[in-house]
Every structure is written in structure tokens, then in C-alpha cells.
Design an enzyme around this catalytic site. Structure first.
Site, PDB file in Angstrom:
ATOM      1  N   VAL A  66       0.806  -1.222   0.000  1.00  0.00           N
ATOM      2  CA  VAL A  66       0.000   0.000   0.000  1.00  0.00           C
ATOM      3  C   VAL A  66       0.836   1.267   0.000  1.00  0.00           C
ATOM      4  O   VAL A  66       0.300   2.363  -0.193  1.00  0.00           O
ATOM      5  CB  VAL A  66      -0.987   0.035   1.180  1.00  0.00           C
ATOM      6  N   TYR A 158       3.839   5.274  15.902  1.00  0.00           N
ATOM      7  CA  TYR A 158       2.541   4.601  15.785  1.00  0.00           C
ATOM      8  C   TYR A 158       1.400   5.505  16.248  1.00  0.00           C
ATOM      9  O   TYR A 158       0.345   5.568  15.609  1.00  0.00           O
ATOM     10  CB  TYR A 158       2.556   3.310  16.602  1.00  0.00           C
TER      11      TYR A 158
END
Length: 276
Positions: A66, A158
Site C-alpha cells: 500500500v 505509531y
């Protein structure tokens, strides 16, 4: 939720070879959707696709990264082959890195995490929106985390990446509402997936999750898939631009504590810059 609530819809699930992505693909296919799963490891995709077909579902797989725009464009084009249109996307592909204090983060690794989560999701938006709009509207689900709004010590990029996904979904909801395309985020908490398999019961990290979860215990991938199914269905036609937690209430309290893991890797003094 009535049976076959996604009948006739073509839906892409990225990161569909394991965990939450696989659970989403399985449930969406069971609800009548024609599902296209993608990931970087073909063996895992084949295993999931085989299981779906054995249950009577419609699925195809595409090996794709992706973060590679040409791969994402090819993925969305391939999804059209099942029904001739595209009505939904679950942008589930994502991940983090080994926990470390911010002052010890490797810049290249930090950027890799942002690229996978934020850029990967953005590229899915870019190359699916024309197809979704052309189909008369649709639904795009971004996979965030409770780490996107609750502090998670030592999680590096993250937390920023998941917060970025949520803002991306909010802006996309505003931009593409006029053409009938909805964008929402899901915030999973501790879900029993392969990624979390290293967090063992009875360890300090495990306990820090359980004690901060009002309902106790750990969620299952299907818990997230059930929400994704709803957000992709017509039952949620008037819902857009929101982030919904699937976490047993964990987001009401504080994030997990990976301090023991970080101390074992770097030493206790490394947690405070200027010491040691």
C-alpha cells in the site's frame, strides 16, 4: 443487521491476509460482498481466500504494497473485475515498530511507520474515491487504534500515525460527502491477533492492558469486523467523519505500559535523557 447486508457490493480489504483484515474479509464475504484482499505475502492471502471460497464466498487476492502508488492503483482497478464497480474499502494495512523512547527513535524507522499507516491509507483514498463516487457513493473505513488518542508510552510513530489516519478520514468525509462517499475510523484496543501474540498473560504488559480495560479480557478480530461490516452497509448511511472504539472501554482509562520491554532493551537509565 439483516442477513446478506452487503449483497452485490464490491469491497477491498488491505492487509487481508492476517488478523483483523482476514476477519473483515471473511465476514464481509459471508454478508454477500465480493471481496478483494491484498497484502505483501501471497501465501497468507491464498489461505484466507481459500477459506472464504470453501464457505461459498466471492473473493480474489492481489499481492500489493500500500505504500507503492502503482500497486494501490492496480489493486483498485483489479477490484472492479468482480462486479464492475467498487462500493467499499477497509484500509487495514498498518503497523508499528519496536518500542523505544522518542529520543532513541531511528528517523528512518519512524518515517517507515508513518509511510505505511498514513501514506498507505491516503493512497487508498486517492485511488478508490473516483470508483466509489462513480458507483453512486460508498464507504471507506480507516483502521486507527486507541493509540491514536490515548497515550501509549514508547510507541514512537505509531501514535502519530493513527491520529493521522483519523484526521485523514475526517477531512475526506468533508471533501467527499457531496458525492456520497463516507469515511470513518475504527479504534481497536487489545485484539487477539498475531501481532499481539507476544504479549503473554501474567506479564506486566498484559496486566497493564487488562487492568485498564473496564470490561476486562481481550477483544477478537471479529469484534472489529462486525463494526466494519456495519460501517460498510447501508444501515450506516448517515454516519461519516467519526472514529469508533472497539476496546472494551480501554480508551476511558490510560494506555498500556511497555516500560518493562523498553528497560530490557535499553536499560532503565535510557528512559530519561541525560542519564546513564
Amino acid at each position: 443487521m439483516r442477513a446478506a447486508s452487503l449483497e452485490g457490493k464490491s469491497i477491498v480489504v488491505t492487509g487481508g491476509g492476517t488478523g483483523i483484515g482476514a476477519a473483515c474479509a471473511q465476514l464481509l464475504a459471508a454478508e454477500g460482498a465480493a471481496v478483494t484482499i491484498c497484502g505483501r505475502t501471497e501465501e497468507r492471502l491464498v489461505d484466507v481466500a481459500t477459506g472464504i471460497r470453501s464457505s461459498g464466498g466471492t473473493v480474489q487476492h492481489v499481492v500489493a504494497d500500500v505504500t507503492d502508488e502503482s500497486d494501490v492503483e492496480r489493486l483498485m482497478q483489479t477490484a472492479l473485475e468482480l462486479t464492475g464497480s467498487l462500493q467499499g474499502v477497509v484500509a487495514n494495512a498498518g503497523g508499528g515498530s519496536a518500542p523505544a523512547p522518542l529520543h532513541l527513535q531511528d528517523a528512518a524507522t519512524y518515517l517507515d511507520v508513518l509511510r505505511l499507516n498514513v501514506l498507505g491509507t491516503m493512497l487508498c483514498v486517492k485511488h478508490s474515491v473516483p470508483h466509489l463516487a462513480r458507483a453512486g457513493g460508498g464507504s471507506f473505513v480507516g483502521m486507527s487504534s486507541i493509540a491514536g488518542y490515548v497515550t501509549h508510552l514508547w510507541f514512537g510513530a505509531y501514535t502519530a500515525a493513527k491520529a493521522g489516519i483519523e484526521e485523514l478520514m475526517r477531512n475526506a468525509a468533508d471533501e467527499y460527502g457531496p458525492v456520497g462517499v463516507r469515511f470513518n475510523s475504527i479504534r481497536p484496543g487489545f485484539i487477539a491477533t498475531e501481532v499481539m501474540a507476544g504479549v503473554r498473560p501474567g506479564t506486566p504488559v498484559w496486566d497493564s492492558y487488562i487492568t485498564q480495560t473496564p470490561m476486562g479480557g481481550v477483544g477478537e478480530p471479529v469484534d472489529v469486523a462486525q463494526l466494519a461490516r456495519f460501517l460498510l452497509s447501508d444501515e450506516s448511511r448517515w454516519i461519516t467523519g467519526v472514529a469508533i472504539a472497539v476496546d472494551g472501554g480501554h480508551g476511558l482509562r490510560r494506555g498500556p505500559d511497555f516500560t518493562a520491554v523498553v528497560e530490557a532493551r535499553f536499560g532503565a537509565d535510557a528512559l530519561t535523557p541525560g542519564r546513564g
